[in-house]
Design a protein around this motif. Structure first.
Motif, PDB file in Angstrom:
ATOM      1  N   HIS A  81       0.744  -1.163   0.329  1.00 31.72           N
ATOM      2  CA  HIS A  81      -0.015  -0.042  -0.187  1.00 31.72           C
ATOM      3  C   HIS A  81       0.775   1.324  -0.150  1.00 31.72           C
ATOM      4  CE1 HIS A  81      -2.330  -3.048   1.844  1.00 31.72           C
ATOM      5  NE2 HIS A  81      -3.199  -2.512   1.154  1.00 31.72           N
ATOM      6  N   GLU A  84      -2.786   7.185  -0.268  1.00 35.99           N
ATOM      7  CA  GLU A  84      -3.936   7.199  -1.575  1.00 35.99           C
ATOM      8  C   GLU A  84      -3.600   8.835  -1.789  1.00 35.99           C
ATOM      9  OE1 GLU A  84      -5.814   4.957   2.117  1.00 35.99           O
ATOM     10  OE2 GLU A  84      -4.512   6.746   1.830  1.00 35.99           O
ATOM     11  N   VAL A  87      -9.669   9.728  -3.684  1.00 30.76           N
ATOM     12  CA  VAL A  87     -10.551   8.948  -2.830  1.00 30.76           C
ATOM     13  C   VAL A  87     -10.913   7.363  -3.331  1.00 30.76           C
ATOM     14  CG1 VAL A  87     -12.538   9.727  -4.006  1.00 30.76           C
ATOM     15  CG2 VAL A  87     -12.554   9.114  -1.506  1.00 30.76           C
ATOM     16  N   GLU A  89      -9.030   5.327  -4.193  1.00 27.39           N
ATOM     17  CA  GLU A  89      -7.900   4.346  -3.891  1.00 27.39           C
ATOM     18  C   GLU A  89      -7.902   3.798  -2.434  1.00 27.39           C
ATOM     19  OE1 GLU A  89      -4.125   6.412  -4.411  1.00 27.39           O
ATOM     20  OE2 GLU A  89      -4.612   6.769  -6.604  1.00 27.39           O
ATOM     21  N   VAL A  90      -8.998   4.791  -1.774  1.00 24.02           N
ATOM     22  CA  VAL A  90      -9.102   4.242  -0.171  1.00 24.02           C
ATOM     23  C   VAL A  90      -9.906   2.979   0.005  1.00 24.02           C
ATOM     24  CG1 VAL A  90     -10.118   4.957   1.983  1.00 24.02           C
ATOM     25  CG2 VAL A  90      -9.290   6.726   0.364  1.00 24.02           C
ATOM     26  N   THR A  91      -9.101   1.879   0.888  1.00 29.12           N
ATOM     27  CA  THR A  91      -9.992   0.825   0.856  1.00 29.12           C
ATOM     28  C   THR A  91      -9.871   0.551   2.540  1.00 29.12           C
ATOM     29  OG1 THR A  91      -7.792  -0.620   1.291  1.00 29.12           O
ATOM     30  CG2 THR A  91      -8.522  -0.287  -0.922  1.00 29.12           C
ATOM     31  N   TRP A  94      -6.840  -1.164   4.175  1.00 32.72           N
ATOM     32  CA  TRP A  94      -5.862  -0.018   4.596  1.00 32.72           C
ATOM     33  C   TRP A  94      -6.045   1.003   5.534  1.00 32.72           C
ATOM     34  CZ3 TRP A  94      -0.927  -0.126   5.153  1.00 32.72           C
ATOM     35  CH2 TRP A  94      -0.008   0.762   4.921  1.00 32.72           C
ATOM     36  N   LEU A  95      -7.258   1.506   5.575  1.00 33.20           N
ATOM     37  CA  LEU A  95      -7.759   2.552   6.712  1.00 33.20           C
ATOM     38  C   LEU A  95      -7.714   1.857   7.932  1.00 33.20           C
ATOM     39  CD1 LEU A  95      -8.693   5.181   7.354  1.00 33.20           C
ATOM     40  CD2 LEU A  95     -11.280   4.162   6.874  1.00 33.20           C
ATOM     41  N   SER A  98      -4.079   1.272   9.240  1.00 35.30           N
ATOM     42  CA  SER A  98      -3.531   2.572   9.380  1.00 35.30           C
ATOM     43  C   SER A  98      -3.821   3.027  10.794  1.00 35.30           C
ATOM     44  CB  SER A  98      -3.851   3.650   8.486  1.00 35.30           C
ATOM     45  OG  SER A  98      -3.049   3.394   7.167  1.00 35.30           O
ATOM     46  N   ARG A 147      -3.156  11.264   0.927  1.00 32.63           N
ATOM     47  CA  ARG A 147      -2.889  10.500   2.086  1.00 32.63           C
ATOM     48  C   ARG A 147      -4.164  10.117   3.035  1.00 32.63           C
ATOM     49  NH1 ARG A 147       3.417  12.025   3.517  1.00 32.63           N
ATOM     50  NH2 ARG A 147       4.199  11.574   1.399  1.00 32.63           N
ATOM     51  N   TYR A 148      -5.126   9.884   2.533  1.00 34.00           N
ATOM     52  CA  TYR A 148      -6.376   9.585   3.399  1.00 34.00           C
ATOM     53  C   TYR A 148      -6.390   8.953   4.524  1.00 34.00           C
ATOM     54  CZ  TYR A 148      -9.589  11.673  -0.218  1.00 34.00           C
ATOM     55  OH  TYR A 148     -10.187  12.612  -0.818  1.00 34.00           O
ATOM     56  N   SER A 149      -5.703   7.676   4.388  1.00 42.13           N
ATOM     57  CA  SER A 149      -5.849   6.816   5.798  1.00 42.13           C
ATOM     58  C   SER A 149      -4.984   7.174   6.755  1.00 42.13           C
ATOM     59  CB  SER A 149      -5.283   5.420   5.233  1.00 42.13           C
ATOM     60  OG  SER A 149      -6.420   5.072   4.436  1.00 42.13           O
TER      61      SER A 149
END
Length: 237
Positions: A81, A84, A87, A89-91, A94-95, A98, A147-149
């Motif tokens: 991973h 991201e 958006v 790409e967010v899963t 991975w969230l 994190s 870098r959402y997560s």
């Protein structure tokens, strides 16, 4: 004064070396024992799960607790991973990973310490955060809307610190909780992204370690629940 350091990466190792040079008592818990340090001051912490933390804290059954606990555990990417950029790409996987790496260790430390502390215990719990997790500073903390997560999990870390600090005010008035943004460091975490970063902003962990220790040594009870930079200045939530 005894120290417990979580994470044997760049900053955790630098903190252990600095504490050894200062003649302080310390224990480093992480995935690998750094070279050049007393192996008897190392505890293998391979996973960030409840059983691993419970095993670590059996060392303090009937023994004095550390007066400073520093959590340097963090996760930005892994072999499967990358942060991201969109958006889409967010899963969920991975969230959740994190959050487990970036937010949960602080709560695990808080829970285990709370079981062992008494009303007169004096202790500081410090977790390494990132301005990237600041809601108020989103427009000015770099990397745009990516870098959402990572960002979400660091925001959760900051909120967890505030909640824990508020709880400890009544239960353990001599104990405090803070999160600190140390700035960019030249560590393996940043290796995949060096081409995107201003190299002049990358600090050597050996320079950050003494500043962080001096910051913690100068904290006052009124600062519990704060999000600070290395100069002790409050950062936006």
């Amino acid at each position: 004064m005894g120290y417990l350091i979580l994470g044997s990466g760049g900053l955790g190792t630098a903190l252990a070396h600095e504490l050894a040079a200062r003649g302080e008592e310390w224990l480093l818990a992480g995935r690998q024992s750094p070279r050049g340090l007393d192996p008897t001051c190392y505890f293998p912490l391979q996973e960030v799960d409840p059983l691993s933390f419970e095993a670590l804290f059996t060392l303090y059954d009937g023994a004095s607790l550390p007066t400073v606990v520093i959590n340097t555990i963090g996760l930005l990417s892994d072999l499967n991973h990358m942060p991201e950029r969109r958006v889409e790409e967010v899963t969920p996987q991975w969230l959740c990973e994190s959050l487990q790496a970036n937010a949960w260790p602080q709560l695990a430390l808080g829970a285990n310490l709370s079981r062992l502390m008494g009303p007169s215990s004096r202790l500081w719990l410090c977790s390494l955060s990132d301005l990237a997790g600041s809601l108020g500073g989103l427009e000015s903390n770099g990397q745009g809307a990516s870098r959402y997560s990572y960002r979400m999990s660091k925001a959760a870390l900051n909120m967890g610190a505030r909640i824990l600090a508020a709880e400890w005010v009544d239960r353990f008035p001599g104990a405090g909780v803070i999160t600190v943004h140390p700035g960019l460091m030249d560590t393996p975490m940043q290796q995949p992204f060096k081409s995107e970063l201003d190299r002049t902003l990358l600090q050597d962990p050996t320079q950050v370690a003494p500043r962080l220790l001096d910051l913690i040594a100068g904290l006052t009870p009124a600062q519990s629940g704060s999000f600070l930079d290395l100069q002790g200045q409050p950062l936006p939530w």
